[in-house]
Design a protein around this motif. Structure first.
Motif, PDB file in Angstrom:
ATOM      1  N   THR A  81       0.881  -1.156   0.000  1.00 13.47           N
ATOM      2  CA  THR A  81       0.000   0.000   0.000  1.00 13.47           C
ATOM      3  C   THR A  81       0.925   1.213   0.000  1.00 13.47           C
ATOM      4  O   THR A  81       1.724   1.386   0.915  1.00 13.47           O
ATOM      5  N   ALA A  82       0.846   2.024  -1.056  1.00 10.78           N
ATOM      6  CA  ALA A  82       1.847   3.062  -1.265  1.00 10.78           C
ATOM      7  C   ALA A  82       1.391   4.472  -0.919  1.00 10.78           C
ATOM      8  O   ALA A  82       2.218   5.352  -0.689  1.00 10.78           O
ATOM      9  N   GLY A  83       0.086   4.730  -0.902  1.00 11.85           N
ATOM     10  CA  GLY A  83      -0.370   6.083  -0.639  1.00 11.85           C
ATOM     11  C   GLY A  83      -1.877   6.175  -0.649  1.00 11.85           C
ATOM     12  O   GLY A  83      -2.581   5.197  -0.927  1.00 11.85           O
ATOM     13  N   CYS A  84      -2.377   7.377  -0.344  1.00 11.53           N
ATOM     14  CA  CYS A  84      -3.823   7.594  -0.321  1.00 11.53           C
ATOM     15  C   CYS A  84      -4.130   9.061  -0.604  1.00 11.53           C
ATOM     16  O   CYS A  84      -3.260   9.927  -0.534  1.00 11.53           O
ATOM     17  N   VAL A  85      -5.387   9.300  -0.922  1.00  9.06           N
ATOM     18  CA  VAL A  85      -5.916  10.651  -1.068  1.00  9.06           C
ATOM     19  C   VAL A  85      -7.421  10.569  -0.823  1.00  9.06           C
ATOM     20  O   VAL A  85      -8.047   9.544  -1.092  1.00  9.06           O
ATOM     21  N   VAL A  86      -7.987  11.640  -0.295  1.00 11.92           N
ATOM     22  CA  VAL A  86      -9.423  11.723  -0.050  1.00 11.92           C
ATOM     23  C   VAL A  86     -10.005  12.781  -0.977  1.00 11.92           C
ATOM     24  O   VAL A  86      -9.437  13.865  -1.117  1.00 11.92           O
ATOM     25  N   VAL A  87     -11.130  12.454  -1.603  1.00 13.62           N
ATOM     26  CA  VAL A  87     -11.841  13.387  -2.476  1.00 13.62           C
ATOM     27  C   VAL A  87     -13.199  13.636  -1.827  1.00 13.62           C
ATOM     28  O   VAL A  87     -14.028  12.735  -1.747  1.00 13.62           O
ATOM     29  N   ALA A  88     -13.389  14.868  -1.358  1.00 15.13           N
ATOM     30  CA  ALA A  88     -14.577  15.207  -0.582  1.00 15.13           C
ATOM     31  C   ALA A  88     -15.479  16.175  -1.348  1.00 15.13           C
ATOM     32  O   ALA A  88     -15.020  17.247  -1.753  1.00 15.13           O
ATOM     33  N   PRO A  89     -16.750  15.817  -1.541  1.00 16.36           N
ATOM     34  CA  PRO A  89     -17.668  16.716  -2.240  1.00 16.36           C
ATOM     35  C   PRO A  89     -18.121  17.862  -1.341  1.00 16.36           C
ATOM     36  O   PRO A  89     -18.199  17.720  -0.122  1.00 16.36           O
ATOM     37  N   ALA A  90     -18.390  18.987  -1.958  1.00 17.07           N
ATOM     38  CA  ALA A  90     -18.949  20.151  -1.262  1.00 17.07           C
ATOM     39  C   ALA A  90     -19.903  20.831  -2.238  1.00 17.07           C
ATOM     40  O   ALA A  90     -20.053  20.391  -3.375  1.00 17.07           O
ATOM     41  N   ALA A  91     -20.532  21.887  -1.812  1.00 15.24           N
ATOM     42  CA  ALA A  91     -21.502  22.593  -2.654  1.00 15.24           C
ATOM     43  C   ALA A  91     -20.783  23.324  -3.786  1.00 15.24           C
ATOM     44  O   ALA A  91     -20.162  24.358  -3.567  1.00 15.24           O
ATOM     45  N   GLY A  92     -20.827  22.768  -5.004  1.00 16.41           N
ATOM     46  CA  GLY A  92     -20.245  23.431  -6.160  1.00 16.41           C
ATOM     47  C   GLY A  92     -18.773  23.197  -6.371  1.00 16.41           C
ATOM     48  O   GLY A  92     -18.203  23.653  -7.347  1.00 16.41           O
ATOM     49  N   TRP A  93     -18.104  22.486  -5.477  1.00 14.54           N
ATOM     50  CA  TRP A  93     -16.693  22.196  -5.618  1.00 14.54           C
ATOM     51  C   TRP A  93     -16.370  20.885  -4.934  1.00 14.54           C
ATOM     52  O   TRP A  93     -17.185  20.334  -4.205  1.00 14.54           O
ATOM     53  N   THR A  94     -15.182  20.400  -5.189  1.00 11.00           N
ATOM     54  CA  THR A  94     -14.678  19.172  -4.575  1.00 11.00           C
ATOM     55  C   THR A  94     -13.337  19.494  -3.942  1.00 11.00           C
ATOM     56  O   THR A  94     -12.567  20.291  -4.472  1.00 11.00           O
ATOM     57  N   GLU A  95     -13.057  18.870  -2.801  1.00 11.91           N
ATOM     58  CA  GLU A  95     -11.785  19.094  -2.120  1.00 11.91           C
ATOM     59  C   GLU A  95     -10.925  17.839  -2.176  1.00 11.91           C
ATOM     60  O   GLU A  95     -11.412  16.736  -1.936  1.00 11.91           O
ATOM     61  N   ILE A  96      -9.653  18.028  -2.482  1.00 13.28           N
ATOM     62  CA  ILE A  96      -8.668  16.957  -2.377  1.00 13.28           C
ATOM     63  C   ILE A  96      -7.944  17.168  -1.053  1.00 13.28           C
ATOM     64  O   ILE A  96      -7.473  18.271  -0.765  1.00 13.28           O
TER      65      ILE A  96
END
Length: 169
Positions: A81-96
């Motif tokens: 397992t080499a890495g991770c990232v979270v992709v979070a939805p929001a109103a009108g945009w997405t956050e990494i």
């Protein structure tokens, strides 16, 4: 062996939960390392996960609950397992957020594969903008984000030394 080929395994990015030989999913270890390193870099080093602030410890202890609305992507390279990232939805945009690559896997394209997968996922959500924040001392990460078209924008976060960036989805 053909010219230009290597025996290094390719990076595979999958949506968590995944099974890998290095543990049931490897996510807790990745998030632990991310938060412990970040706290140390902020000058607030802690001895172990139990000493992390509650909101960070919760991500490690119960990621299903904390990231219930988010896409958690995990990078695998061969047996690790080499890495991770979270992709979070929001109103009108997405956050990494929570981009992390284990130190032995750095410099091998894992972070780029994770960012590319995160952007692909964000594009599917219909959000017009992808945002992220990164500590200003993480210059390699900032350079990576810039290569993916992110630009520095006015801060939406009050924490010192945090750089806010965005790009069109």
């Amino acid at each position: 062996m053909l010219a230009g080929m290597t025996d290094r395994p390719e990076t595979v990015v999958a949506r968590w939960p995944v099974r890998s030989p290095s543990g049931p999913d490897g996510l807790a270890g990745l998030l632990s390392a991310y938060h412990l390193q970040t706290e140390a870099e902020k000058g607030a080093a802690v001895a172990d996960v139990a000493a992390l602030p509650d909101r960070y410890r919760a991500e490690i202890v119960d990621p299903r609950a904390v990231f219930a609305r988010d896409a958690v992507l995990v990078a695998l390279r061969g047996e690790e397992t080499a890495g991770c990232v979270v992709v979070a939805p929001a109103a009108g945009w997405t956050e990494i957020k929570r981009l992390w690559v284990t130190p032995p896997m750095r410099g091998q394209g894992v972070a780029a594969a994770l960012v590319a997968a995160a952007l692909k996922h964000a594009g599917k959500t219909g959000a017009g903008t992808v945002r992220l924040s990164v500590w200003n001392w993480r210059t390699d990460a900032i350079a990576l984000y810039e290569r993916f078209g992110f630009t520095v924008v006015g801060s939406w976060d009050t924490r010192d030394r945090l750089v806010c960036m965005e790009r069109a989805a």
